[in-house]
Design a protein around this motif. Structure first.
Motif, PDB file in Angstrom:
ATOM      1  N   MET A 207      -8.305  -0.296   0.390  1.00  0.00           N
ATOM      2  CA  MET A 207      -7.202   0.584   0.016  1.00  0.00           C
ATOM      3  C   MET A 207      -6.482   0.067  -1.223  1.00  0.00           C
ATOM      4  SD  MET A 207      -5.777   1.430   3.875  1.00  0.00           S
ATOM      5  CE  MET A 207      -4.581   2.668   3.357  1.00  0.00           C
ATOM      6  N   ALA A 208      -6.352  -1.253  -1.329  1.00  0.00           N
ATOM      7  CA  ALA A 208      -5.698  -1.845  -2.498  1.00  0.00           C
ATOM      8  C   ALA A 208      -6.512  -1.579  -3.764  1.00  0.00           C
ATOM      9  CB  ALA A 208      -5.514  -3.344  -2.287  1.00  0.00           C
ATOM     10  N   TYR A 209      -7.825  -1.739  -3.669  1.00  0.00           N
ATOM     11  CA  TYR A 209      -8.691  -1.472  -4.822  1.00  0.00           C
ATOM     12  C   TYR A 209      -8.530  -0.029  -5.286  1.00  0.00           C
ATOM     13  CZ  TYR A 209     -12.906  -0.880  -7.647  1.00  0.00           C
ATOM     14  OH  TYR A 209     -13.790  -0.584  -8.673  1.00  0.00           O
TER      15      TYR A 209
ATOM     16  N   TRP B 242      -8.046  -8.145  -3.597  1.00  0.00           N
ATOM     17  CA  TRP B 242      -7.457  -6.947  -4.204  1.00  0.00           C
ATOM     18  C   TRP B 242      -6.058  -6.682  -3.670  1.00  0.00           C
ATOM     19  CZ3 TRP B 242      -9.946  -5.479  -8.345  1.00  0.00           C
ATOM     20  CH2 TRP B 242     -11.303  -5.794  -8.454  1.00  0.00           C
ATOM     21  N   ASN B 243      -5.817  -6.976  -2.397  1.00  0.00           N
ATOM     22  CA  ASN B 243      -4.486  -6.762  -1.851  1.00  0.00           C
ATOM     23  C   ASN B 243      -3.480  -7.710  -2.493  1.00  0.00           C
ATOM     24  OD1 ASN B 243      -3.263  -6.211   1.574  1.00  0.00           O
ATOM     25  ND2 ASN B 243      -2.438  -5.655  -0.409  1.00  0.00           N
ATOM     26  N   GLU B 244      -3.925  -8.931  -2.756  1.00  0.00           N
ATOM     27  CA  GLU B 244      -3.056  -9.884  -3.437  1.00  0.00           C
ATOM     28  C   GLU B 244      -2.739  -9.409  -4.849  1.00  0.00           C
ATOM     29  OE1 GLU B 244      -3.091 -14.615  -4.684  1.00  0.00           O
ATOM     30  OE2 GLU B 244      -4.293 -13.921  -2.979  1.00  0.00           O
TER      31      GLU B 244
ATOM     32  N   ILE C  94       0.853  -1.192   0.000  1.00  0.00           N
ATOM     33  CA  ILE C  94       0.000   0.000   0.000  1.00  0.00           C
ATOM     34  C   ILE C  94       0.886   1.237   0.000  1.00  0.00           C
ATOM     35  CG2 ILE C  94      -1.829   1.245   1.202  1.00  0.00           C
ATOM     36  CD1 ILE C  94      -2.694  -1.468   0.122  1.00  0.00           C
ATOM     37  N   SER C  95       0.748   2.075  -1.020  1.00  0.00           N
ATOM     38  CA  SER C  95       1.623   3.233  -1.208  1.00  0.00           C
ATOM     39  C   SER C  95       1.313   4.343  -0.212  1.00  0.00           C
ATOM     40  CB  SER C  95       1.483   3.772  -2.630  1.00  0.00           C
ATOM     41  OG  SER C  95       0.209   4.366  -2.805  1.00  0.00           O
TER      42      SER C  95
ATOM     43  N   ILE D 157     -14.403  -8.319  -9.382  1.00  0.00           N
ATOM     44  CA  ILE D 157     -13.438  -9.259  -8.824  1.00  0.00           C
ATOM     45  C   ILE D 157     -12.045  -8.940  -9.371  1.00  0.00           C
ATOM     46  CG2 ILE D 157     -15.088 -11.129  -8.480  1.00  0.00           C
ATOM     47  CD1 ILE D 157     -14.139 -12.341 -11.089  1.00  0.00           C
ATOM     48  N   PRO D 158     -11.002  -9.244  -8.612  1.00  0.00           N
ATOM     49  CA  PRO D 158      -9.642  -8.967  -9.091  1.00  0.00           C
ATOM     50  C   PRO D 158      -9.296  -9.848 -10.288  1.00  0.00           C
ATOM     51  CG  PRO D 158      -9.589 -10.222  -7.053  1.00  0.00           C
ATOM     52  CD  PRO D 158     -11.008  -9.824  -7.255  1.00  0.00           C
ATOM     53  N   GLN D 159      -8.506  -9.290 -11.192  1.00  0.00           N
ATOM     54  CA  GLN D 159      -8.077 -10.060 -12.360  1.00  0.00           C
ATOM     55  C   GLN D 159      -7.026 -11.091 -11.985  1.00  0.00           C
ATOM     56  OE1 GLN D 159      -6.725  -7.179 -15.214  1.00  0.00           O
ATOM     57  NE2 GLN D 159      -8.792  -6.720 -15.943  1.00  0.00           N
ATOM     58  N   ARG D 160      -6.275 -10.798 -10.944  1.00  0.00           N
ATOM     59  CA  ARG D 160      -5.217 -11.706 -10.499  1.00  0.00           C
ATOM     60  C   ARG D 160      -5.324 -11.879  -8.984  1.00  0.00           C
ATOM     61  NH1 ARG D 160      -3.079  -8.165 -14.185  1.00  0.00           N
ATOM     62  NH2 ARG D 160      -1.980  -9.042 -15.975  1.00  0.00           N
TER      63      ARG D 160
END
Length: 479
Positions: A255-257, A428-430, A158-159, A421-424
């Motif tokens: 936060m990742a999203y 989302w954090n992953e 997380i930046s 949903i996350p692509q990978r």
């Protein structure tokens, strides 16, 4: 023979065919159905097919769906979504026990008596009080203070910019042990009951371990987990004025999203982010939906079995809001009674609707079958397929609007939602961590990934398994 206590959900998925579950529930293979995939129907006491009660098995054979809804069910989700179909539901005390009993019977695994044990009752839990903690707040320009947050975010990718965007919505909390021999410090996401301003608990994350693995994860003692949510209104607006609400299982994922998408979607800086801190409760969902009536809800739970179940739970609450405004009349009753529990108002028995609505549905279903045939036949131009899919969506919207008018549902009660949903990765954090690892690679690399392409007939932003096929696309990562 394997003991029932030794079996897991994965064992059931590996050993049971979805058609066995439908047959166990009393459905019959409909050999006269014109569709290319096996369909199962229920027969009435007169031996005739019960109209509107049909499941179609998908091409892969491991899932099925119930027209007109395009959601796919596997062995587990089918049993949990339609418990009344199974005779075991009478004795089952929970959805998980129902799954176990149905699957045991299908596999001919005998039920075993569970040994009861006496559990000492818990002492009354002390109420949550934020005053019991020492608090260190995040301040954008206090660089020495910001350093204290570094260990909690660096391993998550997380930046600092993302931390600053959410800085008003997380804190470090320290609490002494009961004998004051040791103190514990966690990164905490304060919980609020939607519409109220008092902190009713904390979603806590401990400092990562030296080996890089995650530390403590949980909620503070006394937290109101049944109603409290972490709510980050980045635009500082009232929740009643929110245009977009994003749902997650943790503050880290929210936060990742944001970090992944804010560059392409600057409006996220004015959005509302919500974390349920795990399994979303009815109280959390109902209270949040009640105070955000005009918002579009983005369901961003994890891409795993639990996350998909959480998604269905939230969709169910959204559907109940719409149906809560319906007044039952003799003309509507049969259709209302046919709508499956927690399902959309357009998912009832078509044959109980007035003739004009049945005809509209017939046009939609024909267009859908044609679109599926074109997509899976690999003989049509992509532009022609897209045109047919657009026609299918248009006809579905017209049919759904006609059902809404027939039921007299207030348009303001219909809550818009999308599934993302996350692509990978699982969450989302992953995905953030995967993206960072990818960006560290030097040179030109070729990456192949699977992309689902298909028809989003539910208009919820989610392409279901039975609607899609896998296509390989090659992306080149340039220096």
């Amino acid at each position: 023979m394997m003991s029932s206590n030794d079996m897991t959900y994965q064992d059931y998925l590996d050993r049971i065919n979805i058609q066995e579950v439908l047959l166990h529930a009393g459905y019959t293979l409909n050999r006269r159905d014109g569709m290319r995939y096996p369909s199962f129907v229920r027969l009435g006491s007169d031996g005739r097919r019960v109209h509107g009660d049909k499941f179609i098995v998908n091409q892969n054979g491991s899932t099925c769906f119930r027209p007109p809804e395009q959601k796919s069910y596997n062995v587990i989700s089918l049993i949990k979504s339609f418990p009344s179909m199974f005779s075991e539901n009478v004795s089952a005390s929970s959805p998980d026990r129902l799954v176990n009993e149905v699957c045991r019977n299908i596999l001919n695994v005998p039920s075993e008596e569970r040994k009861c044990r006496i559990i000492e009752p818990h002492k009354e839990q002390e109420a949550f009080d934020l005053n019991n903690y020492s608090i260190h707040a995040f301040r954008k320009y206090d660089f020495e203070g910001i350093k204290k947050f570094y260990p909690y975010f660096v391993t998550r990718g997380i930046s600092l910019d993302t931390q600053k965007a959410f800085g008003a919505h997380f804190i470090l909390t320290t609490k002494e042990s009961r004998n004051n021999s040791k103190s514990y410090t966690n990164l905490s996401f304060p919980l609020y009951i939607p519409g109220k301003t008092t902190v009713v608990g904390l979603e806590d994350r401990g400092r990562p371990r030296l080996d890089g693995s995650s530390g403590y994860k949980g909620k503070a003692i006394g937290s109101n987990s049944s109603e409290g949510l972490w709510i980050a209104a980045l635009g500082k607006q009232e929740l009643s004025d929110a245009n977009h609400v994003y749902w997650f299982e943790s503050g880290y994922d929210a936060m990742a999203y944001y970090q992944l998408h804010v560059k392409d979607n600057p409006s996220l800086s004015q959005a509302v982010f919500v974390s349920t801190g795990g399994n979303p409760t009815v109280g959390q969902m109902q209270r949040m939906l009640a105070v955000t009536p005009s918002a579009t809800h983005h369901i961003c739970f994890d891409n795993d079995l639990a996350g998909r179940q959480f998604t269905e739970n939230l969709k169910g609450e959204i559907h109940r809001v719409a149906l809560s405004s319906v007044v039952s009349t003799p003309k509507r009753k049969a259709y209302l009674d046919s709508i499956p529990l927690s399902q959309d108002f357009a998912n009832g028995d078509i044959d109980t609707l007035p003739k004009p609505l049945q005809e509209k549905y017939g046009k939609y279903e024909s267009a859908w079958e044609e679109a599926m045939s074109m997509r899976q036949g690999h003989l049509s131009y992509e532009s022609d397929i897209k045109e047919q899919e657009n026609l299918t969506r248009k006809l579905y919207r017209e049919y759904r609007e006609s059902v809404r008018e027939f039921l007299g549902i207030d348009p303001q009660k219909i809550i818009s939602f999308k599934r993302e949903i996350p692509q990978r990765g699982k969450d989302w954090n992953e995905q953030v961590l995967i993206e960072q690892e990818k960006n560290l690679k030097v040179g030109d690399e070729e990456e192949t990934r699977n992309v689902a392409s298909g028809i989003d007939l539910d208009a919820d932003g989610e392409i279901e398994v039975n609607e899609s096929e896998e296509k390989k696309r090659v992306n080149y990562i340039k220096r």
